[in-house]
Design a protein around this motif. Structure first.
Motif, PDB file in Angstrom:
ATOM      1  N   LEU A   1      46.607  53.801  22.224  1.00  0.00           N
ATOM      2  CA  LEU A   1      48.027  53.634  21.905  1.00  0.00           C
ATOM      3  C   LEU A   1      48.909  53.952  23.110  1.00  0.00           C
ATOM      4  CD1 LEU A   1      48.172  55.191  18.337  1.00  0.00           C
ATOM      5  CD2 LEU A   1      48.612  52.787  18.925  1.00  0.00           C
ATOM      6  N   PHE A   2      48.594  55.024  23.814  1.00  0.00           N
ATOM      7  CA  PHE A   2      49.359  55.411  25.001  1.00  0.00           C
ATOM      8  C   PHE A   2      49.290  54.301  26.053  1.00  0.00           C
ATOM      9  CE2 PHE A   2      49.563  57.375  29.209  1.00  0.00           C
ATOM     10  CZ  PHE A   2      50.797  58.010  29.138  1.00  0.00           C
ATOM     11  N   ALA A   3      48.082  53.795  26.285  1.00  0.00           N
ATOM     12  CA  ALA A   3      47.920  52.731  27.275  1.00  0.00           C
ATOM     13  C   ALA A   3      48.660  51.467  26.837  1.00  0.00           C
ATOM     14  CB  ALA A   3      46.438  52.437  27.482  1.00  0.00           C
ATOM     15  N   HIS A   4      48.564  51.121  25.571  1.00  0.00           N
ATOM     16  CA  HIS A   4      49.245  49.928  25.045  1.00  0.00           C
ATOM     17  C   HIS A   4      50.753  50.061  25.203  1.00  0.00           C
ATOM     18  CE1 HIS A   4      50.784  47.241  21.826  1.00  0.00           C
ATOM     19  NE2 HIS A   4      49.797  46.470  22.223  1.00  0.00           N
ATOM     20  N   ARG A   5      51.295  51.204  24.835  1.00  0.00           N
ATOM     21  CA  ARG A   5      52.744  51.427  24.921  1.00  0.00           C
ATOM     22  C   ARG A   5      53.253  51.315  26.359  1.00  0.00           C
ATOM     23  NH1 ARG A   5      57.485  52.923  21.941  1.00  0.00           N
ATOM     24  NH2 ARG A   5      58.957  53.571  23.526  1.00  0.00           N
ATOM     25  N   ASN A   6      52.414  51.746  27.310  1.00  0.00           N
ATOM     26  CA  ASN A   6      52.822  51.784  28.715  1.00  0.00           C
ATOM     27  C   ASN A   6      52.290  50.601  29.528  1.00  0.00           C
ATOM     28  OD1 ASN A   6      54.391  54.393  29.084  1.00  0.00           O
ATOM     29  ND2 ASN A   6      52.613  55.040  27.891  1.00  0.00           N
ATOM     30  N   ASP A   7      51.787  49.583  28.831  1.00  0.00           N
ATOM     31  CA  ASP A   7      51.270  48.373  29.481  1.00  0.00           C
ATOM     32  C   ASP A   7      50.252  48.690  30.582  1.00  0.00           C
ATOM     33  OD1 ASP A   7      52.790  46.558  27.925  1.00  0.00           O
ATOM     34  OD2 ASP A   7      54.551  46.986  29.171  1.00  0.00           O
ATOM     35  N   LEU A   8      49.325  49.592  30.264  1.00  0.00           N
ATOM     36  CA  LEU A   8      48.269  49.940  31.208  1.00  0.00           C
ATOM     37  C   LEU A   8      47.047  49.068  30.944  1.00  0.00           C
ATOM     38  CD1 LEU A   8      48.510  53.838  30.955  1.00  0.00           C
ATOM     39  CD2 LEU A   8      49.675  52.310  32.577  1.00  0.00           C
ATOM     40  N   ASP A   9      46.467  48.534  31.976  1.00  0.00           N
ATOM     41  CA  ASP A   9      45.275  47.709  31.852  1.00  0.00           C
ATOM     42  C   ASP A   9      44.055  48.615  32.005  1.00  0.00           C
ATOM     43  OD1 ASP A   9      43.165  45.930  32.031  1.00  0.00           O
ATOM     44  OD2 ASP A   9      44.211  44.553  33.405  1.00  0.00           O
ATOM     45  N   LEU A  10      43.577  49.121  30.874  1.00  0.00           N
ATOM     46  CA  LEU A  10      42.440  50.038  30.920  1.00  0.00           C
ATOM     47  C   LEU A  10      41.164  49.351  31.386  1.00  0.00           C
ATOM     48  CD1 LEU A  10      42.842  52.345  27.787  1.00  0.00           C
ATOM     49  CD2 LEU A  10      43.448  52.793  30.169  1.00  0.00           C
ATOM     50  N   SER A  11      40.980  48.097  31.046  1.00  0.00           N
ATOM     51  CA  SER A  11      39.782  47.386  31.501  1.00  0.00           C
ATOM     52  C   SER A  11      39.726  47.339  33.024  1.00  0.00           C
ATOM     53  CB  SER A  11      39.743  45.967  30.931  1.00  0.00           C
ATOM     54  OG  SER A  11      39.536  46.004  29.543  1.00  0.00           O
ATOM     55  N   ALA A  12      40.842  47.021  33.648  1.00  0.00           N
ATOM     56  CA  ALA A  12      40.896  46.991  35.111  1.00  0.00           C
ATOM     57  C   ALA A  12      40.703  48.387  35.695  1.00  0.00           C
ATOM     58  CB  ALA A  12      42.219  46.391  35.581  1.00  0.00           C
ATOM     59  N   ALA A  13      41.293  49.385  35.046  1.00  0.00           N
ATOM     60  CA  ALA A  13      41.143  50.758  35.534  1.00  0.00           C
ATOM     61  C   ALA A  13      39.698  51.228  35.423  1.00  0.00           C
ATOM     62  CB  ALA A  13      42.075  51.692  34.767  1.00  0.00           C
ATOM     63  N   ILE A  14      39.031  50.862  34.341  1.00  0.00           N
ATOM     64  CA  ILE A  14      37.620  51.234  34.179  1.00  0.00           C
ATOM     65  C   ILE A  14      36.783  50.563  35.259  1.00  0.00           C
ATOM     66  CG2 ILE A  14      35.596  50.956  32.681  1.00  0.00           C
ATOM     67  CD1 ILE A  14      37.589  51.381  30.291  1.00  0.00           C
ATOM     68  N   LYS A  15      37.072  49.313  35.528  1.00  0.00           N
ATOM     69  CA  LYS A  15      36.347  48.605  36.585  1.00  0.00           C
ATOM     70  C   LYS A  15      36.550  49.292  37.933  1.00  0.00           C
ATOM     71  CE  LYS A  15      35.732  44.109  38.721  1.00  0.00           C
ATOM     72  NZ  LYS A  15      36.262  42.765  38.877  1.00  0.00           N
ATOM     73  N   ARG A  16      37.779  49.707  38.231  1.00  0.00           N
ATOM     74  CA  ARG A  16      38.076  50.398  39.497  1.00  0.00           C
ATOM     75  C   ARG A  16      37.425  51.776  39.560  1.00  0.00           C
ATOM     76  NH1 ARG A  16      43.199  48.774  38.395  1.00  0.00           N
ATOM     77  NH2 ARG A  16      43.872  50.880  37.825  1.00  0.00           N
ATOM     78  N   LYS A  17      37.566  52.532  38.480  1.00  0.00           N
ATOM     79  CA  LYS A  17      37.150  53.940  38.491  1.00  0.00           C
ATOM     80  C   LYS A  17      35.686  54.151  38.133  1.00  0.00           C
ATOM     81  CE  LYS A  17      39.548  57.121  38.671  1.00  0.00           C
ATOM     82  NZ  LYS A  17      39.885  58.074  39.673  1.00  0.00           N
ATOM     83  N   TRP A  18      35.163  53.366  37.204  1.00  0.00           N
ATOM     84  CA  TRP A  18      33.814  53.574  36.691  1.00  0.00           C
ATOM     85  C   TRP A  18      32.830  52.502  37.160  1.00  0.00           C
ATOM     86  CZ3 TRP A  18      32.232  57.771  33.834  1.00  0.00           C
ATOM     87  CH2 TRP A  18      33.246  58.650  33.440  1.00  0.00           C
ATOM     88  N   LEU A  19      33.378  51.480  37.815  1.00  0.00           N
ATOM     89  CA  LEU A  19      32.565  50.433  38.452  1.00  0.00           C
ATOM     90  C   LEU A  19      31.743  49.604  37.479  1.00  0.00           C
ATOM     91  CD1 LEU A  19      31.387  52.474  41.564  1.00  0.00           C
ATOM     92  CD2 LEU A  19      33.483  51.094  41.308  1.00  0.00           C
ATOM     93  N   PHE A  20      32.313  49.384  36.277  1.00  0.00           N
ATOM     94  CA  PHE A  20      31.728  48.416  35.359  1.00  0.00           C
ATOM     95  C   PHE A  20      32.854  47.773  34.568  1.00  0.00           C
ATOM     96  CE2 PHE A  20      31.833  52.164  32.607  1.00  0.00           C
ATOM     97  CZ  PHE A  20      32.207  51.653  31.364  1.00  0.00           C
ATOM     98  N   ARG A  21      32.534  46.679  33.911  1.00  0.00           N
ATOM     99  CA  ARG A  21      33.514  45.958  33.113  1.00  0.00           C
ATOM    100  C   ARG A  21      33.245  46.265  31.635  1.00  0.00           C
ATOM    101  NH1 ARG A  21      33.155  40.045  35.647  1.00  0.00           N
ATOM    102  NH2 ARG A  21      35.347  39.781  35.174  1.00  0.00           N
ATOM    103  N   PRO A  22      34.206  46.876  30.933  1.00  0.00           N
ATOM    104  CA  PRO A  22      33.952  47.291  29.542  1.00  0.00           C
ATOM    105  C   PRO A  22      33.712  46.127  28.586  1.00  0.00           C
ATOM    106  CG  PRO A  22      36.241  47.665  30.150  1.00  0.00           C
ATOM    107  CD  PRO A  22      35.520  47.245  31.393  1.00  0.00           C
ATOM    108  N   GLU A  23      34.168  44.936  28.936  1.00  0.00           N
ATOM    109  CA  GLU A  23      33.992  43.820  28.015  1.00  0.00           C
ATOM    110  C   GLU A  23      32.612  43.172  28.130  1.00  0.00           C
ATOM    111  OE1 GLU A  23      35.774  42.326  31.807  1.00  0.00           O
ATOM    112  OE2 GLU A  23      36.310  43.931  30.445  1.00  0.00           O
ATOM    113  N   GLN A  24      31.818  43.573  29.116  1.00  0.00           N
ATOM    114  CA  GLN A  24      30.467  43.030  29.270  1.00  0.00           C
ATOM    115  C   GLN A  24      29.447  43.963  28.658  1.00  0.00           C
ATOM    116  OE1 GLN A  24      30.109  42.430  33.502  1.00  0.00           O
ATOM    117  NE2 GLN A  24      30.722  40.292  33.307  1.00  0.00           N
ATOM    118  N   ARG A  25      28.343  43.393  28.237  1.00  0.00           N
ATOM    119  CA  ARG A  25      27.247  44.195  27.664  1.00  0.00           C
ATOM    120  C   ARG A  25      26.337  44.708  28.731  1.00  0.00           C
ATOM    121  NH1 ARG A  25      25.467  41.975  21.926  1.00  0.00           N
ATOM    122  NH2 ARG A  25      27.498  41.857  21.061  1.00  0.00           N
TER     123      ARG A  25
END
Length: 102
Positions: free
Chosen positions: A78-102
């Motif tokens: 909810l916090f990310a949605h309200r603030n227009d944060l792209d968590l998928s992109a942030a996860i890719k940058r920070k955790w080095l994987f894409r959350p939408e892939q298996r």
């Protein structure tokens, strides 16, 4: 995937707020997240023997812990949605994987 999940939490939160007369202003999203982290900590203290069980069984305490973890996840989204944060992109940058892939 995350944006779809965030939208589901957004609908549920908006409906709850509307039904209970809660104003979800910019501060509310962060304050509510902090509240839920406190409740998760309290549930963890009970599961780990650092807090009173209040007559609850170990199984009930584990369910409480899962419920509170779900609340934290929901409020992060909810916090990310309200603030227009792209968590998928942030996860890719920070955790080095894409959350939408298996």
């Amino acid at each position: 995937m995350l944006s779809d999940l965030a939208e589901k939490f957004e609908r549920a939160s908006r409906n709850y707020a509307d039904a209970n007369g809660i104003e979800r202003d910019a501060d509310w999203f962060l304050l509510k997240l902090q509240e839920e982290i406190g409740e998760l900590t309290q549930a963890w203290n009970r599961v780990s023997g650092r807090g009173r069980k209040k007559g609850r069984s170990d199984e009930e305490l584990r369910l409480d812990l899962a419920d509170e973890a779900a609340d934290v996840l929901g409020h992060i989204l909810l916090f990310a949605h309200r603030n227009d944060l792209d968590l998928s992109a942030a996860i890719k940058r920070k955790w080095l994987f894409r959350p939408e892939q298996r």
